[in-house]
Design an enzyme around this catalytic site. Structure first.
Site, mmCIF file in Angstrom:
data_model
loop_
_atom_site.group_PDB
_atom_site.id
_atom_site.type_symbol
_atom_site.label_atom_id
_atom_site.label_comp_id
_atom_site.label_asym_id
_atom_site.label_seq_id
_atom_site.Cartn_x
_atom_site.Cartn_y
_atom_site.Cartn_z
ATOM 1 N N ARG A 98 0.852 -1.187 0.000
ATOM 2 C CA ARG A 98 0.000 0.000 0.000
ATOM 3 C C ARG A 98 0.890 1.240 0.000
ATOM 4 O O ARG A 98 1.864 1.329 0.750
ATOM 5 C CB ARG A 98 -0.917 0.011 1.239
ATOM 6 C CG ARG A 98 -1.985 -1.083 1.232
ATOM 7 C CD ARG A 98 -3.036 -0.837 0.163
ATOM 8 N NE ARG A 98 -4.096 -1.839 0.177
ATOM 9 C CZ ARG A 98 -4.108 -2.936 -0.569
ATOM 10 N NH1 ARG A 98 -3.082 -3.173 -1.388
ATOM 11 N NH2 ARG A 98 -5.122 -3.783 -0.513
ATOM 12 N N GLU B 212 -3.567 7.412 -6.020
ATOM 13 C CA GLU B 212 -3.551 6.724 -7.319
ATOM 14 C C GLU B 212 -4.769 7.105 -8.144
ATOM 15 O O GLU B 212 -5.872 7.178 -7.591
ATOM 16 C CB GLU B 212 -3.514 5.207 -7.099
ATOM 17 C CG GLU B 212 -2.233 4.762 -6.415
ATOM 18 C CD GLU B 212 -2.200 3.285 -6.068
ATOM 19 O OE1 GLU B 212 -1.124 2.781 -5.733
ATOM 20 O OE2 GLU B 212 -3.267 2.637 -6.126
ATOM 21 N N HIS C 180 0.729 0.136 -10.152
ATOM 22 C CA HIS C 180 -0.102 -0.778 -9.363
ATOM 23 C C HIS C 180 -0.513 -2.007 -10.187
ATOM 24 O O HIS C 180 -1.694 -2.342 -10.316
ATOM 25 C CB HIS C 180 -1.356 -0.057 -8.850
ATOM 26 C CG HIS C 180 -1.947 -0.693 -7.633
ATOM 27 N ND1 HIS C 180 -2.531 0.036 -6.628
ATOM 28 C CD2 HIS C 180 -2.039 -1.998 -7.242
ATOM 29 C CE1 HIS C 180 -2.972 -0.777 -5.686
ATOM 30 N NE2 HIS C 180 -2.678 -2.031 -6.041
#
Length: 317
Positions: A236, A265, A284
């Site tokens: 994270r 994000e 990601h």
């Protein structure tokens, strides 16, 4: 049953099938849904089941959906759903806890190897003509690092952390870790957080984002680390204070970093890691191998099937 997928694109951009859900009811699929409540409610107001990945389903949205009985999160993290509001309404919320262990651990090691070998950087240099114009049979544009004998410190030692440790141990690394629940099996040595910071040549993050882990990589803790440490985060983004890591990279306290996640994000243009030295940033994607996404799809279908049969699984509320 009416089933609505509010943000299906990242899970299935077109290379998987939604047929498992189509067999369970009338299915509406939206690639993306804007985060405003008005947009969300407009799409799910008459749904019986909602499938969501990152679109927020808050108390207001839940209250506007009188027929909603089930929310399936197509991910492990479920903070996008107001769990208390769902519980108060008797709505079952499920997640998919184990689907990406192999993909994420492989990606973590790939980031580590890239930091050590700089394959992409050297490939670019060769294609730019530097080898053909070199007076020697070889050249390098960045110092390479050998991992054998180095110490890997893992913050978080669940399934992914242990999978990373297995691969790293096969490369000759010493394994230490910090976790609230020490593991069995002798894969590595459980140590205090301060000892992990002091002894690790490489630190990888595999812990959940909790109040006690938020910003765990910060200026004070970086100062406890070895000069030249490498840091990798596939967990994270908010586990790292990005300004502190950027400063440590720019002063060479940290040799290199690899992050697949950031605090906001998609990444913003003012993120300090974008302009720091020796930082690999990926969007990601550690979880996105097709095999991993297929596993996620299959497990999400099983979650809804189990709910419809009156035996719900992977319930988080």
């Amino acid at each position: 049953m009416k089933i609505v997928v509010v943000d299906g694109y990242t899970l299935n951009p077109g290379d998987l099938s939604w047929s498992g859900f189509e067999e369970l009811g009338d299915l509406d699929i939206y690639d993306r849904t804007e985060s405003e409540n008005e947009k969300i409610i407009g799409r799910i107001h008459d749904a019986n089941a909602v499938l969501v990945n990152k679109t927020p389903i808050n108390a207001q949205a839940i209250a506007a959906c009188p027929d909603l009985k089930y929310i399936g999160v197509t991910a492990t993290g479920y903070n996008v759903v107001d769990i208390q509001a769902a519980r108060d309404r008797g709505i079952t919320v499920t997640n998919v806890p184990v689907y990406g262990t192999a993909a994420v651990s492989q990606f973590t090691i790939a980031m580590l190897l890239e930091l050590c070998a700089r394959i992409g950087l050297h490939n670019h240099a060769v294609h730019a003509g530097r080898w053909q114009n070199c007076p020697d049979f070889c050249f390098w544009v960045h110092q390479l690092v050998e991992l054998e004998g180095k110490t890997l410190g893992l913050i978080g030692f669940g399934r992914i952390g242990q999978s990373v440790a297995v691969i790293a141990k096969a490369m000759g690394m010493k394994i230490i870790y910090h976790d609230e629940k020490p593991a069995t099996g002798g894969l590595g040595e459980a140590v205090s957080l301060d000892r992990l910071f002091a002894e690790s040549d490489v630190i990888t993050l595999h812990c959940p984002l909790l109040p006690q882990t938020k910003g765990i990589i910060n200026k004070a803790n970086i100062e406890k680390m070895k000069d030249g440490v490498m840091i990798i985060n596939t967990s994270r983004g908010a586990l790292i204070v990005e300004e502190d890591l950027a400063q440590a990279l720019n002063t060479d306290k940290v040799r290199g970093a690899g992050v697949d996640v950031v605090s906001v994000e998609p990444i913003r243009g003012d993120n300090p890691l974008l302009k720091s030295k020796n930082c690999i940033i990926t969007p990601h994607i550690a979880w996105t191998a097709k095999e991993s996404r297929q596993r996620l799809m299959d497990m999400a279908v099983e979650n809804l099937k189990a709910f419809l049969e009156g035996k719900p699984i992977n319930v988080v509320n």
